[in-house]
Scaffold this active site. Structure first.
Site, PDB file in Angstrom:
ATOM      1  N   GLY A 275       0.826  -1.198   0.000  1.00  0.00           N
ATOM      2  CA  GLY A 275       0.000   0.000   0.000  1.00  0.00           C
ATOM      3  C   GLY A 275       0.858   1.243   0.000  1.00  0.00           C
ATOM      4  O   GLY A 275       2.027   1.204   0.396  1.00  0.00           O
TER       5      GLY A 275
ATOM      6  N   GLN B  41       2.961  10.018   1.165  1.00  0.00           N
ATOM      7  CA  GLN B  41       4.255   9.326   1.125  1.00  0.00           C
ATOM      8  C   GLN B  41       5.068   9.686  -0.115  1.00  0.00           C
ATOM      9  O   GLN B  41       6.270   9.413  -0.164  1.00  0.00           O
ATOM     10  CB  GLN B  41       4.054   7.803   1.179  1.00  0.00           C
TER      11      GLN B  41
ATOM     12  N   CYS C  27       6.201  -0.151   6.846  1.00  0.00           N
ATOM     13  CA  CYS C  27       5.782   1.006   6.060  1.00  0.00           C
ATOM     14  C   CYS C  27       6.916   1.397   5.128  1.00  0.00           C
ATOM     15  O   CYS C  27       8.074   1.393   5.539  1.00  0.00           O
ATOM     16  CB  CYS C  27       5.461   2.158   7.009  1.00  0.00           C
ATOM     17  N   LEU C  28       6.595   1.736   3.880  1.00  0.00           N
ATOM     18  CA  LEU C  28       7.626   2.141   2.919  1.00  0.00           C
ATOM     19  C   LEU C  28       8.326   3.420   3.368  1.00  0.00           C
ATOM     20  O   LEU C  28       9.439   3.702   2.922  1.00  0.00           O
ATOM     21  CB  LEU C  28       7.020   2.314   1.524  1.00  0.00           C
TER      22      LEU C  28
ATOM     23  N   HIS D 167      -4.045   1.236   7.893  1.00  0.00           N
ATOM     24  CA  HIS D 167      -2.696   1.822   7.821  1.00  0.00           C
ATOM     25  C   HIS D 167      -2.662   2.986   6.822  1.00  0.00           C
ATOM     26  O   HIS D 167      -2.136   4.055   7.125  1.00  0.00           O
ATOM     27  CB  HIS D 167      -1.699   0.725   7.419  1.00  0.00           C
ATOM     28  N   GLU D 168      -3.237   2.767   5.634  1.00  0.00           N
ATOM     29  CA  GLU D 168      -3.169   3.796   4.585  1.00  0.00           C
ATOM     30  C   GLU D 168      -4.083   4.980   4.904  1.00  0.00           C
ATOM     31  O   GLU D 168      -3.710   6.129   4.655  1.00  0.00           O
ATOM     32  CB  GLU D 168      -3.503   3.199   3.216  1.00  0.00           C
TER      33      GLU D 168
ATOM     34  N   HIS E 195      -2.452   7.370   7.180  1.00  0.00           N
ATOM     35  CA  HIS E 195      -1.496   8.285   6.528  1.00  0.00           C
ATOM     36  C   HIS E 195      -2.186   9.583   6.099  1.00  0.00           C
ATOM     37  O   HIS E 195      -1.579  10.655   6.135  1.00  0.00           O
ATOM     38  CB  HIS E 195      -0.898   7.636   5.269  1.00  0.00           C
TER      39      HIS E 195
HETATM   40 ZN    ZN Z   1       2.775   3.408   5.576  1.00  0.00          ZN
END
Ligand code: ZN
Length: 170
Positions: free
Chosen positions: A46, A51, A88-89, A130-131, A134
């Site tokens: 995701g 991000q 997380c990226l 999670h997304e 953000h």
């Molecule tokens: Zn993340």
């Protein structure tokens, strides 16, 4: 389409609340394509627009069942509980243990700005939460019980095993 630079934890933009998308523009279409490319390139499940430095309520997810593009996503219903590893990226090489709902129902607009409702369980429910966090400027490490850990090569195997046993038995 292109790969965009992923912002790393500590960058202010990851703490900001994102704005709703009111109409589909060429710029937003390009953003969505780039976000998918960037997520696949980084082998993530995701990615949220902040991000890649864009404060718009746009999320892409693929938990292995094909891409989901979510515009202005909202959680309508959540139930149950799952506790497991999350990464997380924007925090590469780390993971933490986070408790999330095991079932989530969401409403969002697709790329054609049509309203869609979708249900998710397990990893997909976790990815929705999670997304969407953000978009509110929130990251998972603030929700961990014991903070974040480094992923070492040994632990990578361990995480994989845990996931395999954990998710399937629930
Ligand atoms: Zn993340």
């Amino acid at each position: 389409m292109a790969i965009r630079e992923i912002r790393i934890a500590g960058d202010d933009i990851l703490t900001k609340k994102c704005k709703k998308v009111t109409k589909m523009t060429l710029r937003t279409q390009i953003l969505i394509g780039d976000m998918l490319d960037t997520m696949y390139e980084s082998m993530g499940v995701g990615l949220a627009a902040p991000q890649v430095g864009i404060l718009k309520r746009v999320v892409v997810i693929d938990v292995g069942e094909g891409p989901i593009v979510m515009i202005n996503p909202e959680i309508l219903e959540a139930s149950g509980e799952q506790t497991g590893e999350e990464g997380c990226l924007s925090l590469p090489g780390k993971y933490g243990i986070v408790t999330r709902p095991s079932y989530v129902r969401v409403r969002f607009l697709n790329e054609k700005m049509e309203e869609v409702e979708m249900e998710g369980e397990g990893l997909l429910a976790r990815a929705f939460c999670h997304e969407i966090d953000h978009l509110e400027g929130e990251m998972y490490m603030d929700k961990t019980k014991d903070g974040v850990y480094d992923v070492t090569s040994d632990e990578e195997e361990l995480i994989y095993d845990d996931e395999f046993e954990g998710e399937d038995n629930e």
